[in-house]
Scaffold this active site. Structure first.
Site, PDB file in Angstrom:
ATOM      1  N   HIS A 143       0.818  -1.223   0.000  1.00 35.25           N
ATOM      2  CA  HIS A 143       0.000   0.000   0.000  1.00 35.25           C
ATOM      3  C   HIS A 143       0.850   1.270   0.000  1.00 35.25           C
ATOM      4  O   HIS A 143       0.321   2.370  -0.240  1.00 35.25           O
ATOM      5  CB  HIS A 143      -0.916   0.034   1.223  1.00 35.25           C
ATOM      6  CG  HIS A 143      -1.967  -1.030   1.234  1.00 35.25           C
ATOM      7  ND1 HIS A 143      -2.791  -1.261   0.152  1.00 35.25           N
ATOM      8  CD2 HIS A 143      -2.327  -1.943   2.188  1.00 35.25           C
ATOM      9  CE1 HIS A 143      -3.615  -2.261   0.444  1.00 35.25           C
ATOM     10  NE2 HIS A 143      -3.347  -2.693   1.666  1.00 35.25           N
ATOM     11  N   ASP A 180      -2.666 -10.224  -2.590  1.00 37.78           N
ATOM     12  CA  ASP A 180      -3.198  -9.761  -1.306  1.00 37.78           C
ATOM     13  C   ASP A 180      -4.662  -9.361  -1.532  1.00 37.78           C
ATOM     14  O   ASP A 180      -5.004  -8.851  -2.601  1.00 37.78           O
ATOM     15  CB  ASP A 180      -2.385  -8.563  -0.823  1.00 37.78           C
ATOM     16  CG  ASP A 180      -2.750  -8.111   0.583  1.00 37.78           C
ATOM     17  OD1 ASP A 180      -1.951  -8.350   1.501  1.00 37.78           O
ATOM     18  OD2 ASP A 180      -3.829  -7.490   0.743  1.00 37.78           O
ATOM     19  N   HIS A 182      -6.298  -6.993  -0.467  1.00 45.52           N
ATOM     20  CA  HIS A 182      -6.483  -5.550  -0.600  1.00 45.52           C
ATOM     21  C   HIS A 182      -5.768  -5.066  -1.856  1.00 45.52           C
ATOM     22  O   HIS A 182      -4.798  -5.688  -2.312  1.00 45.52           O
ATOM     23  CB  HIS A 182      -5.963  -4.851   0.659  1.00 45.52           C
ATOM     24  CG  HIS A 182      -6.571  -5.419   1.915  1.00 45.52           C
ATOM     25  ND1 HIS A 182      -5.880  -6.255   2.775  1.00 45.52           N
ATOM     26  CD2 HIS A 182      -7.831  -5.306   2.407  1.00 45.52           C
ATOM     27  CE1 HIS A 182      -6.689  -6.631   3.763  1.00 45.52           C
ATOM     28  NE2 HIS A 182      -7.881  -6.070   3.564  1.00 45.52           N
ATOM     29  N   ASP A 268      -4.358 -12.757   3.002  1.00 43.49           N
ATOM     30  CA  ASP A 268      -5.622 -12.316   3.592  1.00 43.49           C
ATOM     31  C   ASP A 268      -6.875 -12.577   2.751  1.00 43.49           C
ATOM     32  O   ASP A 268      -7.976 -12.296   3.233  1.00 43.49           O
ATOM     33  CB  ASP A 268      -5.549 -10.847   4.042  1.00 43.49           C
ATOM     34  CG  ASP A 268      -4.776  -9.967   3.095  1.00 43.49           C
ATOM     35  OD1 ASP A 268      -4.554 -10.392   1.947  1.00 43.49           O
ATOM     36  OD2 ASP A 268      -4.404  -8.837   3.482  1.00 43.49           O
TER      37      ASP A 268
END
Ligand SMILES: [Zn+2]
Length: 374
Positions: A143, A180, A182, A268
């Protein structure tokens, strides 16, 4: 087949404090807790399962090092690096940039070791010391933006490794696959106008960052078409993930023909994760790993580097990591002890709305040019 593996004990000392997701604050109702959701024990437990299961005996240990300021500033602004360094010297540390990403005293060196470890594994693979490799680093990186950290991430480890591969290792074209749950917003932003880096992010639709990672975000300028987002609906299991791997990830890599494949490997999407709503098991992560391995075999002389990102179930992440690295190394040492539970909860068949989303993304792959067609 030789597989590199990297972990350093200090990654388990990355102090995310006593907040839950937000810092403790009685006025807001945020109670302190022993384990912040991004507590490093999840990754330490993954490392320990790799050791206790015996998988470690099939791997080649690679030693990391701290990334230099020059290496980090290929991606990040000097102001961001300076701020992290300064807050890292404070008695109680600081925050990566968004108020939910706390770090303790000395975190600069841990984060620099994470970025440098991604570099070290990439060097080992590109130079042929190992065939592929897994860098189990902490904190995560995907991120982080040039000017700030975000979402538990301080420095963008994979992007820093990618820039290093191009600047130092003679790699011209590379792909970053981010699974991931996200959005891989960092690489999308950093390489938006760069057609030499294909970025593919498989994530849950508008999970984090908010409203980020839509199908329509496809790169800018000369990089248009070289950013592929697969924003999966809530509730996707192994079937939907397999369809996305077969329909988008593999074909995108075939169209681009990278010289090196990097993976931002978050666990995740797993069925027990507290920060997302997907249902993936070790079967799904094995499929994803085989997909990028096969593509790397076809185009990159097998050169494939996985770098750890998120994953917040201390129970299941270790098994997801074990299955992924088993696949990389071509061995099987231990069955997934959780699979009888999470694999039997349903949700693993491909649903029509999941297929429709993946098919919509696939319609854009024709914009990716390979070296011969460019
Ligand atoms: Zn994540």
């Amino acid at each position: 087949m030789s597989t590199g593996y990297l972990w350093h004990e200090v990654f388990g000392w990355h102090d995310t404090g006593t907040g839950t997701l937000f810092p403790a604050d009685p006025a807001a109702g945020h109670q302190p807790i022993s384990h912040h959701v991004a507590h490093p024990d999840t990754k330490r437990r993954m490392h320990e399962l790799i050791c206790v299961s015996g998988l470690i005996d099939h791997l080649t240990r690679i030693t990391g090092r701290e990334a230099t300021r020059e290496e980090i500033t290929r991606v990040h602004t000097p102001a961001h690096v300076d701020r992290i360094a300064a807050e890292s010297e404070q008695p109680k540390g600081g925050d990566a940039g968004d108020g939910i990403s706390p770090f303790g005293k000395g975190a600069y060196r841990i984060a620099a070791l994470g970025a440098g470890s991604a570099i070290a594994m990439t060097e080992a693979v590109v130079r042929g010391e190992v065939d592929n490799g897994y860098a189990l680093v902490n904190p995560a990186g995907h991120h982080a933006l040039p000017e700030t950290g975000l979402g538990f991430c301080i420095f963008n480890n994979v992007a820093i490794a990618a820039k290093h591969a191009q600047a130092v290792l003679g790699i011209e074209r590379l792909a970053i696959v981010d699974w991931d749950v996200h959005h891989g917003n960092g690489a999308q932003a950093i390489f938006a106008d760069d057609p030499s880096v294909l970025t593919v992010s498989l994530h849950q639709d508008r999970c984090f960052p908010p409203n980020s990672g839509l199908v329509e975000e496809r790169g800018t300028g000369a990089g248009e078409g070289y950013n592929v987002n697969i924003p999966m609906p809530v509730g996707c299991g192994d079937g939907a993930y397999q369809y996305a791997a077969e329909t988008v990830i593999g074909p995108a890599l075939d169209a681009f023909r990278p010289e090196l494949v990097l993976v931002a490997s978050g666990f995740d999407p797993n069925a027990m994760d507290p920060l997302a709503r997907q249902l993936v098991t070790t079967r799904g992560f094995t499929t994803l790993t085989r997909t990028v391995m096969d593509a790397a075999e076809r185009h990159s002389q097998g050169r494939l580097v996985l770098v750890q990102e998120g994953g917040y179930s201390p129970v299941y992440v270790p098994f997801c990591g074990l299955a992924t690295i088993e696949t990389l190394a071509g061995v099987h040492v231990l069955d997934d002890a959780i699979l009888p539970v999470v694999g039997g909860m349903g949700g693993h068949d491909l649903e029509p709305h999941q297929r429709a989303l993946v098919d919509r993304v696939a319609t854009h792959l024709g914009d990716i040019a390979s070296p011969s067609s460019a």
